[in-house]
Design a protein around this motif. Structure first.
Motif, PDB file in Angstrom:
ATOM      1  N   ILE A  42       0.882  -1.171   0.000  1.00  0.00           N
ATOM      2  CA  ILE A  42       0.000   0.000   0.000  1.00  0.00           C
ATOM      3  C   ILE A  42       0.917   1.217   0.000  1.00  0.00           C
ATOM      4  O   ILE A  42       1.550   1.524   1.017  1.00  0.00           O
ATOM      5  N   PRO A  43       1.044   1.908  -1.122  1.00  0.00           N
ATOM      6  CA  PRO A  43       1.968   3.039  -1.189  1.00  0.00           C
ATOM      7  C   PRO A  43       1.542   4.187  -0.274  1.00  0.00           C
ATOM      8  O   PRO A  43       0.351   4.417  -0.053  1.00  0.00           O
ATOM      9  N   THR A  73     -11.606  -4.830  -1.035  1.00  0.00           N
ATOM     10  CA  THR A  73     -11.286  -4.188  -2.314  1.00  0.00           C
ATOM     11  C   THR A  73     -12.246  -3.032  -2.576  1.00  0.00           C
ATOM     12  O   THR A  73     -11.832  -1.936  -2.966  1.00  0.00           O
ATOM     13  N   GLN A  74     -13.521  -3.261  -2.324  1.00  0.00           N
ATOM     14  CA  GLN A  74     -14.522  -2.199  -2.506  1.00  0.00           C
ATOM     15  C   GLN A  74     -14.278  -1.047  -1.544  1.00  0.00           C
ATOM     16  O   GLN A  74     -14.400   0.122  -1.911  1.00  0.00           O
ATOM     17  N   GLU A  75     -13.900  -1.386  -0.318  1.00  0.00           N
ATOM     18  CA  GLU A  75     -13.609  -0.342   0.658  1.00  0.00           C
ATOM     19  C   GLU A  75     -12.411   0.508   0.219  1.00  0.00           C
ATOM     20  O   GLU A  75     -12.425   1.735   0.357  1.00  0.00           O
ATOM     21  N   PHE A  76     -11.365  -0.138  -0.296  1.00  0.00           N
ATOM     22  CA  PHE A  76     -10.223   0.611  -0.835  1.00  0.00           C
ATOM     23  C   PHE A  76     -10.698   1.611  -1.886  1.00  0.00           C
ATOM     24  O   PHE A  76     -10.328   2.784  -1.847  1.00  0.00           O
ATOM     25  N   PRO A  84      -3.994   1.751  -7.091  1.00  0.00           N
ATOM     26  CA  PRO A  84      -2.740   1.739  -7.843  1.00  0.00           C
ATOM     27  C   PRO A  84      -2.298   0.291  -8.062  1.00  0.00           C
ATOM     28  O   PRO A  84      -2.773  -0.629  -7.377  1.00  0.00           O
ATOM     29  N   GLN A  85      -1.401   0.061  -8.994  1.00  0.00           N
ATOM     30  CA  GLN A  85      -0.979  -1.293  -9.347  1.00  0.00           C
ATOM     31  C   GLN A  85      -0.435  -2.070  -8.146  1.00  0.00           C
ATOM     32  O   GLN A  85      -0.708  -3.255  -8.000  1.00  0.00           O
ATOM     33  N   VAL A  87      -1.338  -1.950  -5.035  1.00  0.00           N
ATOM     34  CA  VAL A  87      -2.443  -2.449  -4.214  1.00  0.00           C
ATOM     35  C   VAL A  87      -3.169  -3.581  -4.941  1.00  0.00           C
ATOM     36  O   VAL A  87      -3.534  -4.587  -4.330  1.00  0.00           O
ATOM     37  N   LYS A  88      -3.353  -3.433  -6.258  1.00  0.00           N
ATOM     38  CA  LYS A  88      -3.932  -4.541  -7.036  1.00  0.00           C
ATOM     39  C   LYS A  88      -3.081  -5.792  -6.871  1.00  0.00           C
ATOM     40  O   LYS A  88      -3.602  -6.896  -6.702  1.00  0.00           O
ATOM     41  N   ASN A  89      -1.771  -5.611  -6.918  1.00  0.00           N
ATOM     42  CA  ASN A  89      -0.850  -6.740  -6.743  1.00  0.00           C
ATOM     43  C   ASN A  89      -0.998  -7.364  -5.360  1.00  0.00           C
ATOM     44  O   ASN A  89      -1.018  -8.592  -5.219  1.00  0.00           O
ATOM     45  N   LEU A  90      -1.106  -6.522  -4.330  1.00  0.00           N
ATOM     46  CA  LEU A  90      -1.262  -7.012  -2.963  1.00  0.00           C
ATOM     47  C   LEU A  90      -2.540  -7.832  -2.823  1.00  0.00           C
ATOM     48  O   LEU A  90      -2.534  -8.926  -2.244  1.00  0.00           O
ATOM     49  N   LEU A  91      -3.612  -7.340  -3.379  1.00  0.00           N
ATOM     50  CA  LEU A  91      -4.880  -8.060  -3.305  1.00  0.00           C
ATOM     51  C   LEU A  91      -4.844  -9.341  -4.142  1.00  0.00           C
ATOM     52  O   LEU A  91      -5.455 -10.345  -3.774  1.00  0.00           O
TER      53      LEU A  91
END
Length: 168
Positions: A42-43, A73-76, A84-85, A87-91
């Motif tokens: 999470i940057p 994911t919806q909350e983010f 951002p990419q 966070v997508k990667n983390l999820l």
């Protein structure tokens, strides 16, 4: 995630002791270790408050199913805007960990340009299931499977998902 899980268990144990209760024994499979060749975080520029970021990491470590993952994911998206990419990667890593955990996988790690999938001790790959896997870029052993992810280009994540779907 291991640290936050152990911390959560310790806090729960203290709460039970304060109430004079015995700590219930929880049997569970070991959590799958996932280390993929992507930046997963999470940057600070996405979530600037350190305490909020730590809380989000804690919540991510506690995710137990795809429903919880989708809700977070919806909350983010709702709280912080487009993902951002990183966070997508983390999820995605969490999603892979969930799928792998249901398949008896001990770890999915990157070693020397290869994603190595290792099963829990005592388990073996089912040859009937693995016969459906593509032969290019994937090698099989009895208890592990290697994916040469560079051979799949940008689609290596989809290839990994497909492998997990087949071997479950």
């Amino acid at each position: 995630s291991l640290y936050t899980r152990l911390l959560s268990e310790a806090v729960a144990g203290i709460k039970h002791l304060q109430k004079g209760e015995r700590m219930p024994q929880v049997k569970r499979l070991p959590q799958t270790t996932v280390d993929l060749p992507i930046n997963a975080l999470i940057p600070e520029c996405y979530v600037s408050d350190v305490a909020v970021r730590l809380n989000l990491y804690h919540r991510i470590a506690d995710i137990k199913n795809e429903f919880e993952l989708n809700n977070l994911t919806q909350e983010f998206n709702d709280r912080f805007g487009a993902l951002p990419q990183e966070v997508k990667n983390l999820l995605f890593v969490v999603y892979i960990r969930l799928k792998a955990g249901m398949s008896g996988i001990k770890s999915i790690v990157t070693e020397n340009g290869t994603i190595v999938i290792r099963l829990l001790e005592g388990l073996q790959l089912d040859r009937q299931k693995t016969a459906r896997l593509p032969r290019t870029g994937i090698t099989l052993g009895r208890t592990q499977l290697n994916i040469e992810y560079r051979k799949f280009g940008n689609d290596w994540g989809k290839a990994l998902e497909k492998v997990l779907d087949i071997i479950k």
